[in-house]
Motif scaffolding. Structure first.
Motif, PDB file in Angstrom:
ATOM      1  N   ALA A 108       0.777  -1.143   0.017  1.00 52.31           N
ATOM      2  CA  ALA A 108      -0.229   0.120   0.107  1.00 52.31           C
ATOM      3  C   ALA A 108       1.021   1.144  -0.178  1.00 52.31           C
ATOM      4  CB  ALA A 108      -0.757  -0.130   1.325  1.00 52.31           C
ATOM      5  N   LEU A 109       1.909   1.395   0.757  1.00 54.58           N
ATOM      6  CA  LEU A 109       2.816   2.546   0.795  1.00 54.58           C
ATOM      7  C   LEU A 109       3.937   2.514  -0.230  1.00 54.58           C
ATOM      8  CD1 LEU A 109       3.175   2.263   4.869  1.00 54.58           C
ATOM      9  CD2 LEU A 109       1.913   4.150   3.512  1.00 54.58           C
ATOM     10  N   HIS A 110       4.274   1.429  -0.894  1.00 54.96           N
ATOM     11  CA  HIS A 110       5.310   1.773  -1.741  1.00 54.96           C
ATOM     12  C   HIS A 110       5.253   2.993  -2.945  1.00 54.96           C
ATOM     13  CE1 HIS A 110       7.399   0.803  -5.488  1.00 54.96           C
ATOM     14  NE2 HIS A 110       8.492   0.654  -4.675  1.00 54.96           N
ATOM     15  N   PRO A 111       3.836   2.664  -3.499  1.00 49.86           N
ATOM     16  CA  PRO A 111       3.625   3.868  -4.558  1.00 49.86           C
ATOM     17  C   PRO A 111       3.644   5.189  -4.140  1.00 49.86           C
ATOM     18  CG  PRO A 111       2.256   2.203  -4.924  1.00 49.86           C
ATOM     19  CD  PRO A 111       2.878   1.834  -3.651  1.00 49.86           C
ATOM     20  N   LEU A 112       3.043   5.374  -2.810  1.00 48.80           N
ATOM     21  CA  LEU A 112       3.007   6.854  -2.155  1.00 48.80           C
ATOM     22  C   LEU A 112       4.457   7.092  -1.616  1.00 48.80           C
ATOM     23  CD1 LEU A 112       0.143   5.518  -1.761  1.00 48.80           C
ATOM     24  CD2 LEU A 112       0.101   7.032   0.392  1.00 48.80           C
ATOM     25  N   ALA A 113       5.196   6.440  -1.020  1.00 44.36           N
ATOM     26  CA  ALA A 113       6.654   6.854  -0.642  1.00 44.36           C
ATOM     27  C   ALA A 113       7.517   7.161  -1.965  1.00 44.36           C
ATOM     28  CB  ALA A 113       7.382   5.762   0.232  1.00 44.36           C
ATOM     29  N   ARG A 114       7.317   6.350  -2.919  1.00 45.16           N
ATOM     30  CA  ARG A 114       8.154   6.536  -4.095  1.00 45.16           C
ATOM     31  C   ARG A 114       7.985   7.726  -4.910  1.00 45.16           C
ATOM     32  NH1 ARG A 114       6.842   2.058  -8.637  1.00 45.16           N
ATOM     33  NH2 ARG A 114       4.980   3.605  -8.563  1.00 45.16           N
ATOM     34  N   ARG A 158      -6.006   6.447  -4.993  1.00 50.31           N
ATOM     35  CA  ARG A 158      -6.306   5.483  -5.887  1.00 50.31           C
ATOM     36  C   ARG A 158      -6.020   5.112  -7.231  1.00 50.31           C
ATOM     37  NH1 ARG A 158     -11.101   6.411  -4.644  1.00 50.31           N
ATOM     38  NH2 ARG A 158     -11.345   5.575  -2.626  1.00 50.31           N
ATOM     39  N   SER A 159      -5.916   6.446  -7.870  1.00 49.96           N
ATOM     40  CA  SER A 159      -5.261   6.372  -9.119  1.00 49.96           C
ATOM     41  C   SER A 159      -3.925   5.818  -9.216  1.00 49.96           C
ATOM     42  CB  SER A 159      -5.609   7.713  -9.819  1.00 49.96           C
ATOM     43  OG  SER A 159      -7.062   8.015  -9.796  1.00 49.96           O
ATOM     44  N   LEU A 160      -3.316   6.399  -8.288  1.00 49.19           N
ATOM     45  CA  LEU A 160      -1.795   6.134  -8.273  1.00 49.19           C
ATOM     46  C   LEU A 160      -1.583   4.627  -7.949  1.00 49.19           C
ATOM     47  CD1 LEU A 160       1.107   7.095  -7.989  1.00 49.19           C
ATOM     48  CD2 LEU A 160       0.950   7.204  -5.522  1.00 49.19           C
ATOM     49  N   TRP A 161      -2.381   4.137  -7.384  1.00 47.81           N
ATOM     50  CA  TRP A 161      -2.396   2.629  -7.006  1.00 47.81           C
ATOM     51  C   TRP A 161      -2.634   1.720  -8.225  1.00 47.81           C
ATOM     52  CZ3 TRP A 161      -5.328   1.738  -1.741  1.00 47.81           C
ATOM     53  CH2 TRP A 161      -4.613   2.038  -0.653  1.00 47.81           C
ATOM     54  N   ARG A 162      -3.799   2.130  -8.952  1.00 49.13           N
ATOM     55  CA  ARG A 162      -4.113   1.628 -10.210  1.00 49.13           C
ATOM     56  C   ARG A 162      -3.242   1.726 -11.227  1.00 49.13           C
ATOM     57  NH1 ARG A 162      -9.157  -0.040  -9.395  1.00 49.13           N
ATOM     58  NH2 ARG A 162     -10.848   1.273  -8.296  1.00 49.13           N
ATOM     59  N   GLU A 163      -2.544   2.744 -11.446  1.00 48.40           N
ATOM     60  CA  GLU A 163      -1.406   2.674 -12.226  1.00 48.40           C
ATOM     61  C   GLU A 163      -0.001   1.974 -11.898  1.00 48.40           C
ATOM     62  OE1 GLU A 163       1.615   6.267 -14.308  1.00 48.40           O
ATOM     63  OE2 GLU A 163       0.152   6.690 -12.807  1.00 48.40           O
ATOM     64  N   ALA A 164       0.076   1.982 -10.771  1.00 45.31           N
ATOM     65  CA  ALA A 164       1.461   1.113 -10.179  1.00 45.31           C
ATOM     66  C   ALA A 164       1.120  -0.399 -10.229  1.00 45.31           C
ATOM     67  CB  ALA A 164       1.839   1.526  -8.718  1.00 45.31           C
ATOM     68  N   TYR A 165      -0.218  -0.661 -10.090  1.00 44.25           N
ATOM     69  CA  TYR A 165      -0.440  -2.339 -10.061  1.00 44.25           C
ATOM     70  C   TYR A 165      -1.439  -2.870 -10.953  1.00 44.25           C
ATOM     71  CZ  TYR A 165       1.535  -1.933  -5.221  1.00 44.25           C
ATOM     72  OH  TYR A 165       2.479  -1.550  -4.229  1.00 44.25           O
ATOM     73  N   ASN A 209      -4.107 -15.751  -3.015  1.00 42.03           N
ATOM     74  CA  ASN A 209      -2.749 -15.193  -2.977  1.00 42.03           C
ATOM     75  C   ASN A 209      -2.722 -13.422  -3.308  1.00 42.03           C
ATOM     76  OD1 ASN A 209       0.177 -15.418  -2.567  1.00 42.03           O
ATOM     77  ND2 ASN A 209       0.477 -14.887  -4.889  1.00 42.03           N
ATOM     78  N   ARG A 210      -4.152 -12.804  -2.872  1.00 38.17           N
ATOM     79  CA  ARG A 210      -4.439 -11.825  -3.356  1.00 38.17           C
ATOM     80  C   ARG A 210      -3.891 -10.491  -2.146  1.00 38.17           C
ATOM     81  NH1 ARG A 210      -9.200 -13.090  -5.478  1.00 38.17           N
ATOM     82  NH2 ARG A 210     -10.386 -12.499  -3.519  1.00 38.17           N
ATOM     83  N   CYS A 211      -3.572  -9.614  -2.489  1.00 38.48           N
ATOM     84  CA  CYS A 211      -3.773  -8.465  -1.464  1.00 38.48           C
ATOM     85  C   CYS A 211      -4.849  -7.421  -1.819  1.00 38.48           C
ATOM     86  CB  CYS A 211      -2.349  -7.653  -1.340  1.00 38.48           C
ATOM     87  SG  CYS A 211      -2.479  -6.179  -0.127  1.00 38.48           S
ATOM     88  N   ALA A 212      -5.761  -7.188  -1.027  1.00 38.93           N
ATOM     89  CA  ALA A 212      -6.897  -6.049  -1.488  1.00 38.93           C
ATOM     90  C   ALA A 212      -6.542  -5.057  -0.622  1.00 38.93           C
ATOM     91  CB  ALA A 212      -8.041  -6.907  -0.745  1.00 38.93           C
ATOM     92  N   MET A 213      -6.696  -3.863  -1.318  1.00 38.10           N
ATOM     93  CA  MET A 213      -6.223  -2.629  -0.839  1.00 38.10           C
ATOM     94  C   MET A 213      -7.564  -1.338  -0.946  1.00 38.10           C
ATOM     95  SD  MET A 213      -2.391  -2.455  -2.383  1.00 38.10           S
ATOM     96  CE  MET A 213      -2.497  -0.926  -2.609  1.00 38.10           C
ATOM     97  N   SER A 214      -7.761  -0.686   0.187  1.00 34.79           N
ATOM     98  CA  SER A 214      -8.708   0.481   0.052  1.00 34.79           C
ATOM     99  C   SER A 214      -8.264   1.578   0.700  1.00 34.79           C
ATOM    100  CB  SER A 214     -10.076  -0.133   0.688  1.00 34.79           C
ATOM    101  OG  SER A 214      -9.872  -0.319   1.883  1.00 34.79           O
ATOM    102  N   VAL A 215      -8.519   2.864   0.408  1.00 29.89           N
ATOM    103  CA  VAL A 215      -8.184   4.073   0.857  1.00 29.89           C
ATOM    104  C   VAL A 215      -9.307   4.904   1.120  1.00 29.89           C
ATOM    105  CG1 VAL A 215      -7.752   5.008  -1.462  1.00 29.89           C
ATOM    106  CG2 VAL A 215      -6.687   6.167   0.378  1.00 29.89           C
TER     107      VAL A 215
END
Length: 337
Positions: free
Chosen positions: A153-159, A256-263, A287-293
């Motif tokens: 969850a935090l990788h795209p934000l920190a990057r 959310r858009s940043l996540w969608r682009e990253a993943y 084997n999924r990771c579900a994420m919400s913001v």
């Protein structure tokens, strides 16, 4: 066909790996080891149909193996890794022995390292972040169960550089299988049933340095983690609630858009729509990771929620995903999406 060996095959993560490898179209179990149950068939240990005979660790036929999975405790894994690599096998370690890059940090949290010369060879096995390095690695350090969801969850934000301040707060709740197969007074049925309890809060949980190592690397500066793990009266799953301060010019829709682009090309990351919240029901037995913001109600403050199955994406599933990457296979092979 990839020939795989499993050390520590009778723990929960070893059992999950055996199930994954048995249904994997490009892999087969070459050996499964156990100290306690050596000489027994797997079906004598677990109520299953696997007839694999468990071998003592020192009799593992490493010369016939392409990849070894270490489902053994920290401290025990490092010597097995040295032995497997010397025999020409590649290695995926599910313990903490090679997750921390700094030897002094490792020894502060875990005690003496038994194979420190291998630390420079280890690649941190968060597949979605380190895929290129994993592909060429001899030794992969599978991430801990608690760090996996928050780091994704935090990788795209920190990057992107939008995390502000020096602190991230993570409140995480895990099913009892995360404590391992050997019971303790805290994990017996009567202690867990109809109860939720916090444990190892503050800076006492050993996943804290792993979280801080990775988040600081992503951000390019030190980040501190306030971590509070809890035990749930369920068998499996981890739900993590992450409180983070971001650049106030960003909002939850942009994240959310940043996540969608990253993943967008990631088969095991599920980004939920606005108004939806990640739950264990999204991920258990996958084997999924579900994420919400969501907004925290104040400009520049967000609440991120991640959910994973601690035994799959948090352990054996991600280990098999890493094996697939290491051998140039479709990384979804053998894994429940």
């Amino acid at each position: 066909m990839i020939r795989a060996g499993i050390y520590g095959a009778t723990g929960y993560t070893g059992y999950e790996l055996l199930k994954i490898l048995t249904r994997h179209p490009k892999a087969a179990v070459g050996f499964a080891s156990s100290t306690t149950y050596a000489g027994m068939r797997y079906s004598e240990v677990y109520p299953c149909t696997h007839e694999q005979v468990l071998v003592p660790p020192d009799q593992a036929p490493l010369g016939q193996i392409d990849v070894v999975f270490l489902c053994t405790p920290h401290g025990a894994s490092a010597p097995y890794a040295r032995r497997a690599l010397a025999a020409g096998a590649r290695c995926v370690d599910l313990s903490a022995d090679f997750r921390l890059r700094d030897l002094a940090v490792y020894e502060n949290w875990y005690g003496s390292h038994l194979a420190p010369e291998l630390l420079p060879d280890a690649v941190y096995g968060l597949t979605e972040v380190y895929r290129q390095q994993i592909a060429g690695a001899r030794l992969v350090a599978n991430p801990g169960c608690y760090p996996t969801g928050p780091l994704l969850a935090l990788h795209p934000l920190a990057r992107e550089g939008i995390v502000i301040g020096d602190k991230v707060i993570i409140d995480a709740k895990s099913g009892v299988s995360g404590a391992g197969a050997r019971p303790s007074p805290r994990t017996h049925f009567v202690a867990v049933h109809d109860n939720v309890s916090a444990y190892n809060v503050g800076r006492s949980h050993r996943h804290v340095p792993e979280l801080e190592q990775e988040l600081s690397l992503y951000a390019g500066r030190p980040l501190r983690v306030v971590f509070s793990p809890h035990l749930l009266p369920i068998s499996r799953g981890i739900l993590s609630t992450i409180y983070v301060s971001i650049d106030p010019s960003w909002n939850e829709q942009q994240v959310r858009s940043l996540w969608r682009e990253a993943y967008q090309h990631e088969p095991f990351v599920q980004i939920l729509d606005a108004g939806k919240m990640a739950t264990l029901a999204h991920v258990v037995n996958t084997n999924r990771c579900a994420m919400s913001v969501s907004s925290a109600g104040i400009e520049g403050e967000l609440i991120l929620v991640t959910a994973i199955d601690n035994l799959l994406k948090g352990a054996s599933g991600q280990a098999a995903q890493n094996m697939n990457v290491m051998f140039g296979l479709d990384e979804t092979l053998g894994l429940p999406a």
